[in-house]
Structure formats: C-alpha cells, structure tokens
Design a protein around this motif. Structure first.
Motif: not given
Length: 269
Positions: A149-173
C-alpha cells in the motif's frame, strides 16, 4: 382445498418487531451492566479489528491503480471497507455506533438511567478510538516493509472524508449513524449468519461508497492521512472525529432508536 397463503408464510418466518425490540433491550442491559474492564477490552479489540477495512482499501487502491474504472474501483473499495465491520459485528465486539441504538433501548424503556448510558458510550468510544490509533501506528510502522500500500493511497482515503465543509461532515455523519443503527436492528432480526453477513456488507458498503463519516472506521482512515499526508493536519483529525461522533450519535438515537422503539410500543410489527 385451502392452500397456504404465501404472504402469511413469509410473515411467519420473519422475526416480529416486538421480539427484535425485546432482544435489543436485553442486549443493551447486558452491555450496560458489564464490568468496565470487559467493555474496554472488547471496545479496544473492535478498534483494532475495524482497521483492516481501511487497510484493505489502501491495498486495493494501490494495486488497482484505476484499472477497473471509477465505478469498479469504488465498488471494490466499498466492499473492502465493510470487511472491518464484518470482523467486529460478527465477533460481537463493542462498537460505539451500534451502541447509539443498542444501549439507548433500555433507557427508553425506563430500565436504566441516562448516566449509565453515557458511561457505556464513553468507555466504548474511548476504547474504539485507542484501538484504532494503535492499529494505525502499527501499520504505519510496518508499511515500508509491507510494500502493498502506498502512502498516496492512504492520503487519498483520508481526503475523501476531510475535504468537505463542516456542515456536510455533520449531516453526512448523521446518515452514517442512521445506517449503523439499522445494522443493529437488522442483525438482531436476522436468524442466520449468512443473512447477517449480507446485511452488514450491504449497509456498511453503502457507507463506504457514499464516503460517509463513520467515527470509528474514519478514525483509522483520517489518522493514516495525518501520518502520511502533509495536507491532513491534526486539526482536520480533531474536527472530523468530533463532528463524526456527534453526528453518528444523533443518527443512531433519533432515526433508529427513538423511531423504532416508538412505533413498536404503540403496536407496530
């Protein structure tokens, strides 16, 4: 000659809703009355085991390198995401997002206090988070030697969750917590291991393909990003974990526990 009614036959094979509720209340009472050390060990185990989902996602993302196209890759990743949940739920380890429905039922039924509920939530959530952090640190330490597993793959997975505004994060949660509450209800209703596996895969793969923030699995996903991607900060992690936890709790309590309990005690099912 009277034949059997197919609708009645199907109905007779289904677990009645009052029985599901009674089973959930009994399970919730059992967990609430457990010794703290038992809850902590089980929750820690769940935090460790659920990490295999994000790890497999990173491996598949590295190996596929887009070879299956966007849809194929997303389906593969969603199925890999569900693996950690299958390990945890079939093994009956303590998972916070299940307890947002399970442990609430005895409280709604008036059998335990809200203080005991918050105690269980706190112990399970904290041990889940610590278990996930230990798993992440272990894999990051081994990662250069694993070579899968490459570091880039782990980074891509993390960005799928954090690259959103906070309102989206809460509603999606909230949506993720709602779906996990349904897992607790449906797995209790299912009568066979195969059915339970299918339910867990269907619901958690849906969370995965929608990239909804699950506080415990996401704890591992985003922590991987903190370790390997300079674009994912500790602040991103703290904001994610806080909003995902609150949103998951709201989704499980309001859209499953309150609604299911309310309709069953009023004659539903």
């Amino acid at each position: 000659m009277g034949g059997s009614d197919p609708e009645s036959a199907v109905s007779s094979e289904q677990t009645p809703a009052p029985d599901i509720l009674e089973s959930l209340i009994e399970s919730g009472l059992h967990e609430i009355e457990r010794e703290p050390i038992g809850l902590l060990l089980s929750g820690f185990s769940a935090g460790l085991d659920i990490g295999f989902g994000p790890l497999l996602m990173a491996v598949l993302l590295t190996l596929s390198d887009g070879a299956y196209g966007d849809l194929g890759t997303e389906l593969l990743l969603a199925s890999a995401y569900s693996v950690g949940f299958i390990f945890v739920i079939i093994a009956r380890s303590e998972l916070f997002t299940e307890h947002t429905t399970l442990a609430v039922m005895p409280v709604l039924d008036g059998q335990v206090s809200f203080d005991k509920l918050t105690r269980v939530w706190g112990l399970v959530w904290a041990s889940n988070i610590v278990g996930g952090a230990v798993f992440t640190a272990f894999i990051v330490t081994l990662m250069p030697n694993l070579g899968v597993a490459s570091p880039e793959a782990f980074g891509t997975i993390a960005h799928k969750l954090v690259d959103h505004d906070l309102r989206w994060l809460f509603v999606a949660a909230i949506l993720a917590g709602w779906l996990m509450g349904l897992v607790a209800w449906l797995v209790t209703a299912a009568q066979e291991t195969t059915s339970r596996l299918l339910i867990i895969w269907l619901v958690t793969a849906s969370i995965g393909i929608l990239h909804l923030p699950h506080s415990i699995a996401g704890n591992v996903e985003v922590l991987f990003g903190v370790f390997v991607s300079p674009a994912v900060s500790v602040v991103d992690y703290v904001m994610f974990l806080s909003l995902a936890t609150i949103g998951n709790a709201v989704g499980g309590v309001v859209f499953v526990a309150l609604l299911k309990y309310g309709h069953v005690v009023r004659g539903g099912g």
